[in-house]
Design a protein around this motif. Structure first.
Motif, mmCIF file in Angstrom:
data_model
loop_
_atom_site.group_PDB
_atom_site.id
_atom_site.type_symbol
_atom_site.label_atom_id
_atom_site.label_comp_id
_atom_site.label_asym_id
_atom_site.label_seq_id
_atom_site.Cartn_x
_atom_site.Cartn_y
_atom_site.Cartn_z
ATOM 1 N N MET A 69 -4.371 -18.667 -22.656
ATOM 2 C CA MET A 69 -3.756 -19.018 -21.397
ATOM 3 C C MET A 69 -3.613 -17.780 -20.516
ATOM 4 S SD MET A 69 -1.050 -21.935 -22.757
ATOM 5 C CE MET A 69 0.153 -21.525 -21.565
ATOM 6 N N ALA A 70 -3.406 -16.636 -21.141
ATOM 7 C CA ALA A 70 -3.248 -15.409 -20.367
ATOM 8 C C ALA A 70 -4.528 -15.074 -19.599
ATOM 9 C CB ALA A 70 -2.848 -14.256 -21.277
ATOM 10 N N TRP A 71 -5.697 -15.257 -20.228
ATOM 11 C CA TRP A 71 -6.954 -14.975 -19.546
ATOM 12 C C TRP A 71 -7.161 -15.914 -18.362
ATOM 13 C CZ3 TRP A 71 -9.770 -10.798 -19.611
ATOM 14 C CH2 TRP A 71 -9.692 -9.939 -20.709
ATOM 15 N N ASP A 72 -6.794 -17.177 -18.546
ATOM 16 C CA ASP A 72 -6.937 -18.136 -17.451
ATOM 17 C C ASP A 72 -5.993 -17.773 -16.307
ATOM 18 O OD1 ASP A 72 -8.624 -20.251 -16.768
ATOM 19 O OD2 ASP A 72 -7.137 -21.757 -17.284
ATOM 20 N N PHE A 113 -6.917 -16.664 -12.437
ATOM 21 C CA PHE A 113 -6.317 -17.250 -11.236
ATOM 22 C C PHE A 113 -5.762 -16.152 -10.337
ATOM 23 C CE2 PHE A 113 -2.788 -19.215 -8.900
ATOM 24 C CZ PHE A 113 -3.488 -20.219 -8.266
ATOM 25 N N ALA A 114 -5.054 -15.187 -10.916
ATOM 26 C CA ALA A 114 -4.477 -14.089 -10.131
ATOM 27 C C ALA A 114 -5.568 -13.246 -9.473
ATOM 28 C CB ALA A 114 -3.589 -13.218 -11.019
ATOM 29 N N LEU A 115 -6.632 -12.978 -10.208
ATOM 30 C CA LEU A 115 -7.741 -12.213 -9.634
ATOM 31 C C LEU A 115 -8.374 -12.966 -8.463
ATOM 32 C CD1 LEU A 115 -9.364 -10.913 -12.932
ATOM 33 C CD2 LEU A 115 -8.353 -9.482 -11.120
ATOM 34 N N GLY A 116 -8.528 -14.267 -8.610
ATOM 35 C CA GLY A 116 -9.071 -15.076 -7.522
ATOM 36 C C GLY A 116 -8.182 -15.020 -6.289
ATOM 37 N N GLU A 117 -6.879 -15.125 -6.509
ATOM 38 C CA GLU A 117 -5.930 -15.060 -5.391
ATOM 39 C C GLU A 117 -5.963 -13.697 -4.707
ATOM 40 O OE1 GLU A 117 -3.593 -17.468 -4.089
ATOM 41 O OE2 GLU A 117 -5.090 -18.702 -5.118
ATOM 42 N N ALA A 118 -6.320 -12.676 -5.467
ATOM 43 C CA ALA A 118 -6.394 -11.320 -4.916
ATOM 44 C C ALA A 118 -7.742 -11.039 -4.267
ATOM 45 C CB ALA A 118 -6.128 -10.295 -6.024
ATOM 46 N N GLY A 119 -8.612 -12.056 -4.205
ATOM 47 C CA GLY A 119 -9.916 -11.877 -3.573
ATOM 48 C C GLY A 119 -10.948 -11.224 -4.472
ATOM 49 N N GLY A 122 -15.244 -13.856 -14.768
ATOM 50 C CA GLY A 122 -15.251 -13.284 -16.120
ATOM 51 C C GLY A 122 -14.010 -13.646 -16.919
ATOM 52 N N ALA A 123 -12.857 -13.626 -16.285
ATOM 53 C CA ALA A 123 -11.615 -13.965 -16.979
ATOM 54 C C ALA A 123 -11.593 -15.443 -17.378
ATOM 55 C CB ALA A 123 -10.408 -13.630 -16.099
ATOM 56 N N HIS A 124 -12.060 -16.307 -16.496
ATOM 57 C CA HIS A 124 -12.086 -17.737 -16.821
ATOM 58 C C HIS A 124 -13.104 -18.043 -17.918
ATOM 59 C CE1 HIS A 124 -9.157 -18.851 -13.888
ATOM 60 N NE2 HIS A 124 -9.888 -18.422 -12.863
#
Length: 128
Positions: free
Chosen positions: A1-4, A8-14, A21-23
């Motif tokens: 769940m942490a990687w997902d 999400f956080a990386l996506g929100e940060a652009g 890669g994280a997903h």
């Protein structure tokens, strides 16, 4: 769940490329432990990240995988979200008929999930 969550956080940060890669890592870990619900969520989130990088066809494939998982567990709310995302993917790929079908299916899934506001919103998305 942490990687997902990281994806999400990386996506929100652009940082969509890193989010992909994280997903992927989250999806692989969920698959490894046999967590189909988590895997479905990771596929859906991967689809969003792929879409953000312009990889629309791969995003559509990821959403279709997510949908399989949500339907397996009769998670109609998750299916509704994924169908809505799939509709956006088809719309961006210039496939309006498929997008319309997915919007209608999304509204139906939200109705099945007893989420009438979401269902109405999806139905209104296809109104000219």
């Amino acid at each position: 769940m942490a990687w997902d969550s990281l994806g999400f956080a990386l996506g929100e940060a652009g940082r969509a490329g890193e989010a992909v890669g994280a997903h992927i890592r989250a999806r692989d870990l969920f698959q490894g432990v046999g967590n189909r619900r988590g895997e479905a969520a990771a596929w859906n989130n991967l689809g969003a990240a792929l879409g953000d990088t312009g990889r629309v066809e791969e995003a559509v494939e990821a959403y279709e995988k997510a949908l399989e998982g949500y339907r397996e567990f009769e998670d109609w709310y998750g299916a509704g979200q994924t169908l809505s995302n799939l509709a956006f993917g088809h719309r961006y790929a210039a496939r309006p008929a498929e997008a319309r079908t997915n919007y209608l299916q999304s509204a139906d899934a939200f109705t099945r999930a007893n989420a009438p506001t979401e269902a109405r919103t999806r139905a209104e998305a296809i109104t000219p």
